[in-house]
Design an enzyme around this catalytic site. Structure first.
Site, short mmCIF file in Angstrom:
data_model
loop_
_atom_site.label_atom_id
_atom_site.label_comp_id
_atom_site.label_asym_id
_atom_site.label_seq_id
_atom_site.Cartn_x
_atom_site.Cartn_y
_atom_site.Cartn_z
N LYS A 53 -8.61 -0.71 3.61
CA LYS A 53 -7.76 0.31 2.99
C LYS A 53 -8.36 1.71 3.20
CE LYS A 53 -5.95 -3.01 -0.35
NZ LYS A 53 -5.95 -3.56 -1.71
N GLN A 97 -9.46 -2.62 -7.08
CA GLN A 97 -9.22 -3.89 -6.40
C GLN A 97 -9.32 -5.05 -7.39
OE1 GLN A 97 -8.16 -4.17 -3.27
NE2 GLN A 97 -8.17 -6.38 -3.21
N ASP A 120 -0.92 1.39 -6.94
CA ASP A 120 -0.65 -0.05 -6.90
C ASP A 120 0.62 -0.40 -7.67
OD1 ASP A 120 -2.30 -1.85 -5.51
OD2 ASP A 120 -3.96 -1.53 -6.90
N1 GUN Z 1 -5.75 -7.93 -4.92
C1 GUN Z 1 -4.88 -8.59 -4.13
N2 GUN Z 1 -3.84 -7.81 -3.78
C2 GUN Z 1 -4.06 -6.61 -4.36
C3 GUN Z 1 -3.34 -5.38 -4.36
O1 GUN Z 1 -2.26 -5.24 -3.78
N3 GUN Z 1 -3.90 -4.38 -5.07
C4 GUN Z 1 -5.08 -4.51 -5.75
N4 GUN Z 1 -5.55 -3.47 -6.43
N5 GUN Z 1 -5.77 -5.65 -5.77
C5 GUN Z 1 -5.26 -6.68 -5.08
#
Ligand code: GUN
Length: 297
Positions: A53, A97, A120
């Site tokens: 990311k 995350q 998110d």
């Molecule tokens: N863990 C798995 N998918 C995601 C996501 O789309 N965002 C975040 N913050 N954590 C995740």
């Protein structure tokens, strides 16, 4: 029949090229979108995703900052980091995350993120806005990516029966809400199946579009789909494979070999939904930056 392959990798590349241009234009106006990622703990998959990311953000010209906290970090420490990022004018998007170390209360952490920086779309305010049909909401990246993929490959969900398999807060539930919206990309008839659904195959065979996000390989086999269906496989699972150098290979939730002989179109894993999630995170960060500027923040 051999299904058309919907390449998330190619669609994501197009979106990222579009975003590069938009970010360059914003930069010329003095606005550099900023994304902060927060990684708590040492889960190797999470570390990999967060690294991807940040690299994608940098490549797009987005200012990116990664905060890495040890597995023994406290909730207070994590909440302190979020408070700093909320107040930082160079940061427009904050992503923590998931999953978090078990001692930390996930809902308290998500609640602490400024909803206007919640790229998110997991803050309860944004979940509520999505549920009530607010079209300006920051929507969760993976389901938003699925809608983009469908539209950009010529599959408009409007009027179709879309079956979502999985009811997670990250994918299944927001996916259903996006599909229900009175908006381009929405207007679908939506069914949500999950681990207690009595006869999964009977339901999935009625789908015009089937979206699978359960985290289990081979959940959907060829006998469970209608000829011509569009299949979006959100799963990423590691399965042991001694013939691979790494000792494993990555597969989705759908039996790709079997289902692609019946489906009209299908996403591969890898190279399907995964790259779209990252592209949508960048899109949300740019959107958040534009809205914060408009709000004078
Ligand atoms: N863990 C798995 N998918 C995601 C996501 O789309 N965002 C975040 N913050 N954590 C995740």
């Amino acid at each position: 029949m051999s299904a058309k392959i919907i390449s998330g990798k190619d669609i994501a590349r197009t979106i990222r090229d579009e975003l590069n241009e938009q970010v360059a234009e914003l930069a010329s106006e003095g606005l550099v979108p900023g994304l902060a990622t927060v990684l708590a703990g040492d889960d190797p998959a999470s570390r990999l995703y967060v690294g991807m990311k940040n690299r994608a953000a940098a490549e797009a010209g987005i200012h990116s900052r990664q905060v890495t906290l040890s597995a023994s970090t406290t909730e207070v420490e994590l909440l302190g980091v979020i408070a700093e990022l909320n107040a930082d004018p160079a940061i427009h998007g904050i992503l923590v995350q998931l999953p978090l170390p078990r001692r930390i209360d996930e809902s308290r952490v998500l609640l602490a993120i400024d909803p206007d920086k919640d790229v998110d779309g997991f803050h309860p305010i944004n979940v509520g806005r999505l549920a009530t049909g607010d079209l300006d909401v920051l929507a969760p990246c993976t389901p938003r990516g699925v809608i983009e993929m469908l539209l950009r490959s010529g599959v408009d969900p409007s009027g179709k029966h879309v079956v979502v398999v999985g009811r997670s807060n990250i994918v299944g539930k927001p996916m259903a809400l996006l599909l229900l919206r009175r908006a381009h990309g929405g207007n679908a008839t939506v069914s949500v199946a999950h681990s207690r659904t009595a006869d999964l195959g009977a339901l999935t065979r009625t789908a015009d579009v089937l979206i699978v996000a359960v985290g289990w390989p081979n959940t959907i086999t060829r006998d469970m789909v209608k000829p011509g269906v569009t299949v979006i496989d959100v799963g990423t699972n590691r399965v042991d494979d001694p013939t691979c150098e790494r000792g494993y290979r990555v597969v989705g939730d759908v039996d790709f070999e079997g289902v692609s002989e019946v489906a009209g179109a299908i996403t591969p894993v890898p190279g399907g939904v995964g790259p779209m999630t990252i592209a949508m995170l960048l899109a949300n960060t740019v959107e958040a930056a534009i809205r914060l500027r408009a709000a004078g923040r």
